[in-house]
Design a protein around this motif. Structure first.
Motif, PDB file in Angstrom:
ATOM      1  N   THR A   1       0.822  -1.219   0.000  1.00  0.00           N
ATOM      2  CA  THR A   1       0.000   0.000   0.000  1.00  0.00           C
ATOM      3  C   THR A   1       0.851   1.261   0.000  1.00  0.00           C
ATOM      4  OG1 THR A   1      -0.119  -0.004   2.427  1.00  0.00           O
ATOM      5  CG2 THR A   1      -1.843  -1.205   1.220  1.00  0.00           C
ATOM      6  N   HIS A   2       2.151   1.092   0.162  1.00  0.00           N
ATOM      7  CA  HIS A   2       3.032   2.267   0.167  1.00  0.00           C
ATOM      8  C   HIS A   2       3.167   2.808  -1.258  1.00  0.00           C
ATOM      9  CE1 HIS A   2       6.333   4.927   1.102  1.00  0.00           C
ATOM     10  NE2 HIS A   2       6.246   4.589   2.394  1.00  0.00           N
ATOM     11  N   PRO A   3       3.087   4.139  -1.437  1.00  0.00           N
ATOM     12  CA  PRO A   3       3.105   4.705  -2.793  1.00  0.00           C
ATOM     13  C   PRO A   3       4.470   4.688  -3.468  1.00  0.00           C
ATOM     14  CG  PRO A   3       3.013   6.453  -1.160  1.00  0.00           C
ATOM     15  CD  PRO A   3       2.840   5.168  -0.413  1.00  0.00           C
ATOM     16  N   ASN A   4       5.567   4.724  -2.697  1.00  0.00           N
ATOM     17  CA  ASN A   4       6.894   4.791  -3.320  1.00  0.00           C
ATOM     18  C   ASN A   4       7.961   4.526  -2.259  1.00  0.00           C
ATOM     19  OD1 ASN A   4       8.713   5.146  -5.406  1.00  0.00           O
ATOM     20  ND2 ASN A   4       8.934   7.336  -5.056  1.00  0.00           N
ATOM     21  N   THR A   5       9.041   3.848  -2.668  1.00  0.00           N
ATOM     22  CA  THR A   5      10.128   3.548  -1.731  1.00  0.00           C
ATOM     23  C   THR A   5      11.476   3.854  -2.370  1.00  0.00           C
ATOM     24  OG1 THR A   5      10.257   1.257  -2.477  1.00  0.00           O
ATOM     25  CG2 THR A   5       8.866   1.694  -0.551  1.00  0.00           C
ATOM     26  N   LEU A   6      12.445   4.074  -1.514  1.00  0.00           N
ATOM     27  CA  LEU A   6      13.845   4.166  -1.905  1.00  0.00           C
ATOM     28  C   LEU A   6      14.581   3.010  -1.234  1.00  0.00           C
ATOM     29  CD1 LEU A   6      14.407   7.982  -1.280  1.00  0.00           C
ATOM     30  CD2 LEU A   6      13.857   6.871  -3.446  1.00  0.00           C
ATOM     31  N   LEU A   7      15.500   2.381  -1.959  1.00  0.00           N
ATOM     32  CA  LEU A   7      16.227   1.237  -1.443  1.00  0.00           C
ATOM     33  C   LEU A   7      17.719   1.498  -1.548  1.00  0.00           C
ATOM     34  CD1 LEU A   7      16.258  -1.748  -0.452  1.00  0.00           C
ATOM     35  CD2 LEU A   7      16.163  -2.437  -2.868  1.00  0.00           C
ATOM     36  N   GLN A   8      18.434   1.186  -0.466  1.00  0.00           N
ATOM     37  CA  GLN A   8      19.878   1.415  -0.455  1.00  0.00           C
ATOM     38  C   GLN A   8      20.572   0.271   0.259  1.00  0.00           C
ATOM     39  OE1 GLN A   8      21.563   5.461  -0.108  1.00  0.00           O
ATOM     40  NE2 GLN A   8      22.505   4.752   1.784  1.00  0.00           N
ATOM     41  N   LEU A   9      21.736  -0.115  -0.273  1.00  0.00           N
ATOM     42  CA  LEU A   9      22.558  -1.154   0.328  1.00  0.00           C
ATOM     43  C   LEU A   9      23.831  -0.522   0.863  1.00  0.00           C
ATOM     44  CD1 LEU A   9      23.054  -4.232   0.813  1.00  0.00           C
ATOM     45  CD2 LEU A   9      24.228  -4.257  -1.399  1.00  0.00           C
ATOM     46  N   GLN A  10      24.158  -0.832   2.133  1.00  0.00           N
ATOM     47  CA  GLN A  10      25.340  -0.262   2.774  1.00  0.00           C
ATOM     48  C   GLN A  10      26.194  -1.366   3.378  1.00  0.00           C
ATOM     49  OE1 GLN A  10      23.726   2.403   5.697  1.00  0.00           O
ATOM     50  NE2 GLN A  10      23.247   4.005   4.215  1.00  0.00           N
ATOM     51  N   ASP A  11      27.470  -1.049   3.558  1.00  0.00           N
ATOM     52  CA  ASP A  11      28.333  -1.986   4.264  1.00  0.00           C
ATOM     53  C   ASP A  11      28.324  -1.680   5.753  1.00  0.00           C
ATOM     54  OD1 ASP A  11      29.947   0.233   4.619  1.00  0.00           O
ATOM     55  OD2 ASP A  11      31.434  -0.382   3.111  1.00  0.00           O
ATOM     56  N   GLY A  12      29.190  -2.361   6.499  1.00  0.00           N
ATOM     57  CA  GLY A  12      29.188  -2.198   7.949  1.00  0.00           C
ATOM     58  C   GLY A  12      29.614  -0.841   8.434  1.00  0.00           C
ATOM     59  N   SER A  13      30.261  -0.059   7.583  1.00  0.00           N
ATOM     60  CA  SER A  13      30.683   1.286   7.969  1.00  0.00           C
ATOM     61  C   SER A  13      29.715   2.350   7.450  1.00  0.00           C
ATOM     62  CB  SER A  13      32.097   1.559   7.453  1.00  0.00           C
ATOM     63  OG  SER A  13      32.144   1.481   6.034  1.00  0.00           O
ATOM     64  N   ASP A  14      28.525   1.920   7.033  1.00  0.00           N
ATOM     65  CA  ASP A  14      27.469   2.815   6.529  1.00  0.00           C
ATOM     66  C   ASP A  14      27.816   3.463   5.190  1.00  0.00           C
ATOM     67  OD1 ASP A  14      25.721   2.303   8.586  1.00  0.00           O
ATOM     68  OD2 ASP A  14      26.449   3.936   9.834  1.00  0.00           O
ATOM     69  N   SER A  15      28.779   2.903   4.474  1.00  0.00           N
ATOM     70  CA  SER A  15      29.092   3.414   3.139  1.00  0.00           C
ATOM     71  C   SER A  15      28.073   2.869   2.136  1.00  0.00           C
ATOM     72  CB  SER A  15      30.496   2.995   2.708  1.00  0.00           C
ATOM     73  OG  SER A  15      31.463   3.552   3.562  1.00  0.00           O
ATOM     74  N   ARG A  16      27.580   3.753   1.294  1.00  0.00           N
ATOM     75  CA  ARG A  16      26.588   3.351   0.298  1.00  0.00           C
ATOM     76  C   ARG A  16      27.257   2.544  -0.810  1.00  0.00           C
ATOM     77  NH1 ARG A  16      24.539   4.915  -4.653  1.00  0.00           N
ATOM     78  NH2 ARG A  16      22.255   4.895  -4.890  1.00  0.00           N
ATOM     79  N   LEU A  17      26.746   1.349  -1.075  1.00  0.00           N
ATOM     80  CA  LEU A  17      27.289   0.482  -2.112  1.00  0.00           C
ATOM     81  C   LEU A  17      26.420   0.460  -3.359  1.00  0.00           C
ATOM     82  CD1 LEU A  17      28.350  -2.541   0.125  1.00  0.00           C
ATOM     83  CD2 LEU A  17      29.773  -0.654  -0.683  1.00  0.00           C
ATOM     84  N   ALA A  18      25.127   0.592  -3.188  1.00  0.00           N
ATOM     85  CA  ALA A  18      24.188   0.584  -4.315  1.00  0.00           C
ATOM     86  C   ALA A  18      22.864   1.145  -3.837  1.00  0.00           C
ATOM     87  CB  ALA A  18      24.005  -0.819  -4.864  1.00  0.00           C
ATOM     88  N   GLY A  19      22.085   1.642  -4.778  1.00  0.00           N
ATOM     89  CA  GLY A  19      20.772   2.176  -4.424  1.00  0.00           C
ATOM     90  C   GLY A  19      19.881   2.286  -5.633  1.00  0.00           C
TER      91      GLY A  19
END
Length: 199
Positions: free
Chosen positions: A19-37
């Motif tokens: 039912t949610h209208p839109n989402t953002l998805l992000q993958l991070q490593d253990g140090s909170d660095s963004r790897l993909a989104g």
């Protein structure tokens, strides 16, 4: 969401809309660095979000984070992770070893019908195979590269053998030049008895 990933495997992650209208998805490593989104997997608003074909650089814990493009929006979504295991190296094996005729006489020509297979996930590259009689090599040949999950057949003519019991053996990659996922299935043998020639 914490998720354990294996180096070399390939992963796809999806935030599928309920039912949610839109989402953002992000993958991070253990140090909170963004790897993909990803924002809109289908290219349109409201199509959910998807990270495809991610190969982790190391085995360990990673984190998937999902949030709304509009902080005021609420609703449901499902988070899906699909793993495709890393491709296995080639695995060369003997798929056929047949002797003709089955009970040859001492003056008859003995022929070996052989099959070679690659049971692995990747092409083998060119490789050697060897046929021997009673431990003495008769012929060594080079086979063309076998693609994954493919087999081939060939024929080797041994000629006439002495009247006696014999062991005919086929070895694939006898020198161990091909790195394989299983090195224990490269050999097969058959025992035959060559009969005395009759007058």
């Amino acid at each position: 969401v914490r998720i354990r990933l294996t180096a070399g495997s390939r992963y796809t992650f999806e935030a599928r809309l309920g039912t949610h209208p839109n989402t953002l998805l992000q993958l991070q490593d253990g140090s909170d660095s963004r790897l993909a989104g990803n924002d809109d997997a289908g290219g349109d608003l409201g199509s959910g979000s998807r990270i495809a074909d991610f190969i982790p650089p190391a085995t360990g814990d990673y984190f998937l984070k999902v949030w709304a493009s509009d902080a005021r929006s609420t609703g449901t979504y499902s988070l899906v992770a699909v793993e495709t295991p890393a491709a296995q190296p080639p695995n060369l094996t003997v798929s056929l070893l047949s002797i003709r005729p089955e009970l040859p006489g001492a003056l008859e020509t003995v022929t070996v019908e052989l099959g070679l297979a690659n049971l692995g996930d990747t092409a083998s590259g060119a490789f050697e195979y060897e046929v021997d009689v009673d431990g003495a090599p008769v012929t060594t040949r080079v086979a063309s590269s076998l693609p994954a999950r493919v087999s081939t057949t060939n024929t080797v003519v041994l000629g006439a053998l002495a009247a006696a019991p014999h062991t005919i053996r086929l070895r694939v990659d006898p020198a161990g030049q091909i790195v394989e996922s299983d090195e224990s299935d490269n050999t097969a043998s058959r025992d035959i008895t060559v009969l005395q020639a009759t007058a």
